[in-house]
Design an enzyme around this catalytic site. Structure first.
Site, PDB file in Angstrom:
ATOM      1  N   GLY A 186       1.092 -44.948  38.941  1.00 27.38           N
ATOM      2  CA  GLY A 186       1.265 -43.575  39.423  1.00 27.38           C
ATOM      3  C   GLY A 186       0.521 -43.260  40.699  1.00 27.38           C
ATOM      4  N   GLN A 187      -0.037 -44.276  41.366  1.00 23.14           N
ATOM      5  CA  GLN A 187      -0.740 -43.996  42.619  1.00 23.14           C
ATOM      6  C   GLN A 187       0.265 -43.609  43.703  1.00 23.14           C
ATOM      7  OE1 GLN A 187      -3.140 -47.217  44.199  1.00 23.14           O
ATOM      8  NE2 GLN A 187      -3.931 -45.947  45.869  1.00 23.14           N
ATOM      9  N   HIS A 202      -9.108 -43.183  44.987  1.00 23.46           N
ATOM     10  CA  HIS A 202      -9.631 -41.868  44.603  1.00 23.46           C
ATOM     11  C   HIS A 202      -9.831 -41.791  43.108  1.00 23.46           C
ATOM     12  CE1 HIS A 202      -5.220 -41.696  44.940  1.00 23.46           C
ATOM     13  NE2 HIS A 202      -5.225 -40.858  43.915  1.00 23.46           N
ATOM     14  N   LEU A 203     -10.874 -41.103  42.712  1.00 23.51           N
ATOM     15  CA  LEU A 203     -11.134 -40.790  41.313  1.00 23.51           C
ATOM     16  C   LEU A 203     -10.630 -39.388  41.057  1.00 23.51           C
ATOM     17  CD1 LEU A 203     -14.868 -41.736  40.568  1.00 23.51           C
ATOM     18  CD2 LEU A 203     -12.828 -42.840  39.634  1.00 23.51           C
ATOM     19  N   HIS A 204      -9.860 -39.223  39.985  1.00 24.26           N
ATOM     20  CA  HIS A 204      -9.494 -37.881  39.520  1.00 24.26           C
ATOM     21  C   HIS A 204     -10.565 -37.454  38.514  1.00 24.26           C
ATOM     22  CE1 HIS A 204      -5.060 -37.950  40.676  1.00 24.26           C
ATOM     23  NE2 HIS A 204      -5.325 -39.226  40.723  1.00 24.26           N
TER      24      HIS A 204
END
Ligand code: AMP
Length: 114
Positions: free
Chosen positions: A93-94, A100-102
């Site tokens: 899903g990138q 990046h960290l959600h």
């Protein structure tokens, strides 16, 4: 499909974002399409396209991102818990080719993730 590295444009202030943390190594800002009451993205300033591209030289930087995430979770009142998500490449899903960290919180989370 991966887009351009639009997070680089946020780092360079070419597009706006609701930035809540900034230091010499990283930036954190609110996700434009939040999936939880708190949804913050934490990104390194260094361009790293995906998690699969990290190397031993990034160990300190990656640790720093986690320390910032924990600090922000505290600041944002996520005392009940939070989830960190890191999507690597298209199948996960990138969509933006900058690591990046959600940081997600403020509601119950379910498992397994979708
Ligand atoms: P991922 O799907 O893991 O690559 O995550 C990309 C995230 O970036 C998604 O949650 C998007 O909602 C978010 N996003 C895309 N454009 C922006 C933007 N301009 N400002 C803030 N967040 C964004």
């Amino acid at each position: 499909m991966m887009q351009d590295n639009l997070f680089l444009k946020i780092i360079e202030r070419k597009i706006p974002a609701r930035i809540i943390h900034e230091d010499e190594k990283c930036l954190a800002f609110h996700d434009v399409n939040p999936q939880a009451p708190v949804h913050v993205l934490i990104i390194p300033r260094k361009v790293i396209a995906t998690h699969a591209d990290i190397g031993a030289e990034d160990a300190e930087l990656l640790g720093h991102l986690h320390i910032v995430a924990a600090r922000l979770a505290k600041q944002l009142g996520l005392d009940q818990g939070y989830r960190l998500v890191l999507n690597c490449r298209e199948q996960a899903g990138q969509t933006v080719p900058q690591l990046h960290l959600h940081l997600l919180g403020g509601r119950p989370m379910h498992w397994p993730p979708g």
